[in-house]
Design an enzyme around this catalytic site. Structure first.
Site, PDB file in Angstrom:
ATOM      1  N   ASP A   1       0.858  -1.180   0.000  1.00 28.42           N
ATOM      2  CA  ASP A   1       0.000   0.000   0.000  1.00 28.42           C
ATOM      3  C   ASP A   1       0.890   1.225   0.000  1.00 28.42           C
ATOM      4  O   ASP A   1       1.814   1.331   0.806  1.00 28.42           O
ATOM      5  CB  ASP A   1      -0.909   0.002   1.231  1.00 28.42           C
ATOM      6  CG  ASP A   1      -1.932  -1.120   1.195  1.00 28.42           C
ATOM      7  OD1 ASP A   1      -2.295  -1.544   0.098  1.00 28.42           O
ATOM      8  OD2 ASP A   1      -2.364  -1.549   2.275  1.00 28.42           O
TER       9      ASP A   1
ATOM     10  N   ASP B   1      -6.762  -1.573  -4.556  1.00 30.88           N
ATOM     11  CA  ASP B   1      -7.813  -1.425  -3.542  1.00 30.88           C
ATOM     12  C   ASP B   1      -8.889  -0.457  -4.025  1.00 30.88           C
ATOM     13  O   ASP B   1     -10.089  -0.685  -3.820  1.00 30.88           O
ATOM     14  CB  ASP B   1      -7.228  -0.911  -2.229  1.00 30.88           C
ATOM     15  CG  ASP B   1      -6.254  -1.870  -1.575  1.00 30.88           C
ATOM     16  OD1 ASP B   1      -6.328  -3.089  -1.867  1.00 30.88           O
ATOM     17  OD2 ASP B   1      -5.418  -1.413  -0.773  1.00 30.88           O
TER      18      ASP B   1
END
Length: 103
Positions: free
Chosen positions: A57, A75
């Site tokens: 991330d 995501d």
């Protein structure tokens, strides 16, 4: 770790399968786009999981003292695709109910 990835692959396979054209609703073109967006995000995360052993991330936003979740583009694809798919399903269901009630 690999067990979760295998489960994800199985679920993705189930999502990819498409019913025959004769049984598909007219709104399926839009929902197909949303499903593909969800699948592309899931595949992106799955590739990260296989290559790095974890999902990387890298998008981190802060506004003042408010810290938003850290996420990645995959995501975002999954989340936006799900929101659009669910919204489309609700709207299309209401239209179908209206059509059936007028018959």
């Amino acid at each position: 770790r690999r067990t979760g990835s295998c489960h994800t692959l199985f679920l993705l396979f189930l999502m990819i399968r498409r019913p025959p054209r004769s049984t598909r609703k007219e709104s399926s073109a839009a929902s197909d786009v949303y499903k593909r967006q969800i699948l592309s995000g899931a595949f992106g995360n799955l590739i990260d999981r296989f290559l790095n052993g974890k999902v990387v991330d890298f998008l981190d936003f802060m506004v003042g003292n408010f810290h938003w979740y850290v996420f990645n583009i995959a995501d975002s694809c999954v989340t936006i695709g799900m929101v659009l798919f669910i919204s489309h399903s609700i709207i299309f269901n209401k239209e179908e109910i209206k059509k059936q009630s007028t018959l």
